[in-house]
Design a protein around this motif. Structure first.
Motif, PDB file in Angstrom:
ATOM      1  N   MET A 179     -93.306 -55.837  10.319  1.00  0.00           N
ATOM      2  CA  MET A 179     -91.918 -56.151  10.621  1.00  0.00           C
ATOM      3  C   MET A 179     -90.965 -55.265   9.826  1.00  0.00           C
ATOM      4  N   PRO A 180     -89.798 -54.934  10.423  1.00  0.00           N
ATOM      5  CA  PRO A 180     -88.791 -54.218   9.636  1.00  0.00           C
ATOM      6  C   PRO A 180     -88.258 -55.112   8.532  1.00  0.00           C
ATOM      7  N   VAL A 181     -88.069 -54.559   7.344  1.00  0.00           N
ATOM      8  CA  VAL A 181     -87.669 -55.334   6.174  1.00  0.00           C
ATOM      9  C   VAL A 181     -86.425 -54.718   5.552  1.00  0.00           C
ATOM     10  N   ASN A 182     -85.487 -55.562   5.179  1.00  0.00           N
ATOM     11  CA  ASN A 182     -84.335 -55.101   4.408  1.00  0.00           C
ATOM     12  C   ASN A 182     -84.813 -54.875   2.978  1.00  0.00           C
ATOM     13  N   GLN A 183     -85.085 -53.632   2.640  1.00  0.00           N
ATOM     14  CA  GLN A 183     -85.705 -53.310   1.354  1.00  0.00           C
ATOM     15  C   GLN A 183     -84.799 -53.663   0.172  1.00  0.00           C
ATOM     16  N   LEU A 224     -95.568 -49.108   7.368  1.00  0.00           N
ATOM     17  CA  LEU A 224     -96.502 -49.182   6.248  1.00  0.00           C
ATOM     18  C   LEU A 224     -96.455 -47.932   5.385  1.00  0.00           C
ATOM     19  N   HIS A 225     -95.684 -46.935   5.810  1.00  0.00           N
ATOM     20  CA  HIS A 225     -95.644 -45.639   5.132  1.00  0.00           C
ATOM     21  C   HIS A 225     -94.563 -45.649   4.059  1.00  0.00           C
ATOM     22  N   PRO A 226     -94.834 -45.062   2.874  1.00  0.00           N
ATOM     23  CA  PRO A 226     -93.845 -45.097   1.784  1.00  0.00           C
ATOM     24  C   PRO A 226     -92.537 -44.376   2.088  1.00  0.00           C
ATOM     25  N   PHE A 227     -92.553 -43.375   2.980  1.00  0.00           N
ATOM     26  CA  PHE A 227     -91.339 -42.637   3.303  1.00  0.00           C
ATOM     27  C   PHE A 227     -90.872 -42.898   4.736  1.00  0.00           C
ATOM     28  N   LYS A 228     -91.805 -42.948   5.679  1.00  0.00           N
ATOM     29  CA  LYS A 228     -91.437 -43.126   7.077  1.00  0.00           C
ATOM     30  C   LYS A 228     -90.890 -44.511   7.380  1.00  0.00           C
ATOM     31  N   SER A 229     -91.117 -45.475   6.478  1.00  0.00           N
ATOM     32  CA  SER A 229     -90.596 -46.827   6.692  1.00  0.00           C
ATOM     33  C   SER A 229     -89.075 -46.845   6.719  1.00  0.00           C
ATOM     34  N   GLY A 230     -88.447 -45.797   6.190  1.00  0.00           N
ATOM     35  CA  GLY A 230     -86.995 -45.721   6.201  1.00  0.00           C
ATOM     36  C   GLY A 230     -86.411 -45.130   7.459  1.00  0.00           C
ATOM     37  N   ARG A 231     -87.248 -44.702   8.396  1.00  0.00           N
ATOM     38  CA  ARG A 231     -86.743 -44.151   9.642  1.00  0.00           C
ATOM     39  C   ARG A 231     -85.960 -45.208  10.417  1.00  0.00           C
ATOM     40  N   THR A 248     -74.644 -43.589  12.737  1.00  0.00           N
ATOM     41  CA  THR A 248     -75.360 -42.934  11.633  1.00  0.00           C
ATOM     42  C   THR A 248     -76.867 -42.971  11.870  1.00  0.00           C
ATOM     43  N   SER A 249     -77.363 -44.134  12.290  1.00  0.00           N
ATOM     44  CA  SER A 249     -78.797 -44.281  12.546  1.00  0.00           C
ATOM     45  C   SER A 249     -79.248 -43.387  13.702  1.00  0.00           C
ATOM     46  N   ALA A 250     -78.417 -43.314  14.738  1.00  0.00           N
ATOM     47  CA  ALA A 250     -78.756 -42.484  15.896  1.00  0.00           C
ATOM     48  C   ALA A 250     -78.844 -41.014  15.504  1.00  0.00           C
ATOM     49  N   LEU A 251     -77.866 -40.548  14.716  1.00  0.00           N
ATOM     50  CA  LEU A 251     -77.869 -39.146  14.291  1.00  0.00           C
ATOM     51  C   LEU A 251     -79.057 -38.850  13.381  1.00  0.00           C
ATOM     52  N   ARG A 252     -79.362 -39.777  12.473  1.00  0.00           N
ATOM     53  CA  ARG A 252     -80.518 -39.574  11.583  1.00  0.00           C
ATOM     54  C   ARG A 252     -81.810 -39.503  12.377  1.00  0.00           C
ATOM     55  N   SER A 253     -81.924 -40.343  13.400  1.00  0.00           N
ATOM     56  CA  SER A 253     -83.160 -40.386  14.184  1.00  0.00           C
ATOM     57  C   SER A 253     -83.364 -39.122  14.996  1.00  0.00           C
ATOM     58  N   VAL A 283     -73.678 -58.900  -2.627  1.00  0.00           N
ATOM     59  CA  VAL A 283     -73.548 -58.415  -1.245  1.00  0.00           C
ATOM     60  C   VAL A 283     -74.635 -57.379  -1.021  1.00  0.00           C
ATOM     61  N   ILE A 284     -75.493 -57.639  -0.055  1.00  0.00           N
ATOM     62  CA  ILE A 284     -76.618 -56.751   0.241  1.00  0.00           C
ATOM     63  C   ILE A 284     -76.366 -56.073   1.585  1.00  0.00           C
ATOM     64  N   PRO A 285     -76.333 -54.738   1.631  1.00  0.00           N
ATOM     65  CA  PRO A 285     -76.110 -54.054   2.923  1.00  0.00           C
ATOM     66  C   PRO A 285     -77.192 -54.412   3.933  1.00  0.00           C
ATOM     67  N   GLY A 286     -76.816 -54.424   5.191  1.00  0.00           N
ATOM     68  CA  GLY A 286     -77.784 -54.673   6.266  1.00  0.00           C
ATOM     69  C   GLY A 286     -78.085 -53.390   6.990  1.00  0.00           C
ATOM     70  N   ARG A 287     -78.055 -53.451   8.296  1.00  0.00           N
ATOM     71  CA  ARG A 287     -78.308 -52.246   9.085  1.00  0.00           C
ATOM     72  C   ARG A 287     -77.226 -51.202   8.847  1.00  0.00           C
ATOM     73  N   LYS A 288     -77.637 -49.955   8.847  1.00  0.00           N
ATOM     74  CA  LYS A 288     -76.678 -48.867   8.761  1.00  0.00           C
ATOM     75  C   LYS A 288     -75.913 -48.789  10.079  1.00  0.00           C
ATOM     76  N   PRO A 289     -74.710 -48.175  10.082  1.00  0.00           N
ATOM     77  CA  PRO A 289     -73.958 -48.039  11.329  1.00  0.00           C
ATOM     78  C   PRO A 289     -74.801 -47.396  12.421  1.00  0.00           C
ATOM     79  N   LEU A 290     -74.602 -47.870  13.647  1.00  0.00           N
ATOM     80  CA  LEU A 290     -75.428 -47.418  14.764  1.00  0.00           C
ATOM     81  C   LEU A 290     -75.357 -45.905  14.952  1.00  0.00           C
TER      82      LEU A 290
END
Length: 412
Positions: A4-8, A186-193, A122-127, A113-120
């Protein structure tokens, strides 16, 4: 639960609170069996409770449940308007994600205050992984080797093709992220995608991927129908790689090398240049070696146990990949020398071609450095992307650029 996706950031905060002795309860409106599995997986909660067919633990019902068991001496973490009912009876609040928007109206003290999802957007451009677009500059190789890199019309044509291919590639990256989202978590870096972390919803990711692929292919066809055809072949191979071929050991190396070599073929076709067997063999050998470097880096990152994430290798395969990759590296440099001797120097394109002899030692030095970094476990990304941030790689690239420039100067 581990998929599952987790708010780290929230998870780190809860782990810190657990370490200082605070009791943590996992209380959710989700079904009780789901909540139980999550509580067991994270192993930081002293108690859990979820919804049953008789009671839905949401809003006021959740507030009543917590009041009965804890009174008002508790802090509650929530992320929606429905959680206001709980905050009315709690001592303090932790606002997660969108809940931060109504922080001023929360009826209790705000602890964090804990941030949630990044702006849509921003996420689209990163992806889209625009940093990977640098690989598509391989289309410029035929232009540079023909001594036409400073011809503006040809340069603009190839750069337009680079952009079209980059859009297509970004679409395939998204398709790959959709296919790999469970393994990436499950990946230490790719989990942030963006897809794996849940920042980019699946329908949005699929829609964006299809739009990018359509626009990229259409642009390629408009520039040159032959270019569009090769881009279509590239797309088919890439999708086959994403869904199956990347799990086949050794085969995956040659598939990746083929995709890189197709970039050079696109440049040749676009400029109507004759195909060079030596150049294409050099490209295939070199990029097979770089693919082996990437796999070694992934295995080193994964540690001593199990397979590399989503790939068909185990830790014991490092020796084989190292031998195969180094052999391909040396062979690639040999093919480069043969290409220069029998094709580049036979053309009357360069005024001082002797400067180009700096290329083979520079290429050999660079690929050996990439192998050294990967073998030490210090490479956490694709070798081409690593090179973009590596000072030594930039230094060698500067030597190559200087050699190419000096080769156009008349000998004195």
């Amino acid at each position: 639960p581990k998929m599952m996706p987790v708010n780290q950031e929230l998870l780190r905060y809860l782990e810190q609170q657990s370490e200082v002795g605070r009791d943590l309860w996992l209380v959710s409106a989700s079904p009780e069996p789901w909540v139980a599995r999550l509580s067991e997986h994270f192993d930081i909660f002293q108690r859990h409770a979820g919804s049953t067919p008789e009671k839905n633990l949401k809003a006021e019902r959740k507030a009543d449940f917590l009041s009965q068991h804890l009174g008002s001496a508790f802090c509650y973490a929530g992320d929606s308007h429905a959680d206001r009912a709980v905050w009315k009876v709690s001592e303090s609040a932790i606002l997660v994600g969108d809940a931060a928007r109504f922080a001023d109206s929360v009826p209790c003290r705000v602890e964090a205050v804990i941030p949630g999802r990044k702006p849509l957007m921003t996420s689209a451009l990163r992806s889209m992984r625009m940093h990977q677009w640098v690989k598509n500059l391989l289309l410029l190789v035929p232009l540079a080797l023909a001594g036409e890199i400073f011809r503006i019309p040809e340069l603009l044509l190839v750069l337009s093709a680079v952009l079209a291919l980059s859009l297509l590639c970004s679409g395939t990256y998204l398709i790959n992220d959709l296919a790999d989202r469970r393994a990436d978590r499950l990946h230490p870096f790719k989990s942030g995608r963006a897809v794996a972390s849940g920042n980019l919803p699946l329908p949005w990711a699929l829609g964006l991927a299809l739009v990018l692929i359509f626009v990229g292919l259409s642009a390629g066809l408009a520039l040159d129908p032959r270019l569009g055809l090769i881009m279509g072949i590239y797309l088919v191979i890439t999708l086959s790689y994403s869904f199956r071929l990347k799990r086949l050991a050794v085969v995956d190396l040659f598939v990746l090398a083929t995709l890189y070599t197709l970039r050079i073929v696109m440049g040749l076709v676009l400029l109507d240049h004759a195909f060079s067997s030596w150049l294409l063999i050099f490209s295939f050998a070199m990029f097979s070696s770089l693919a082996a470097i990437k796999r070694v880096a992934e295995i080193k990152l994964g540690g001593q146990t199990g397979k590399s994430s989503g790939r068909g290798y185990i830790h014991d395969d490092v020796a084989l990949l190292r031998s195969l990759g180094l052999s391909l590296s040396v062979a690639a440099v040999l093919f480069l020398v043969l290409y220069m001797e029998y094709e580049v120097f036979t053309r009357e394109v360069f005024e001082s071609p002797q400067w180009l002899w700096l290329a083979p030692p520079c290429v050999l030095a660079w690929v050996c450095r990439m192998w050294l970094v990967a073998d030490r476990g210090s490479m956490h990304s694709d070798p081409v992307i690593y090179a973009v941030k590596d000072r030594v790689s930039w230094g060698l690239a500067a030597v190559l650029l200087a050699a190419l420039t000096l080769s156009h100067w008349p000998a004195t």
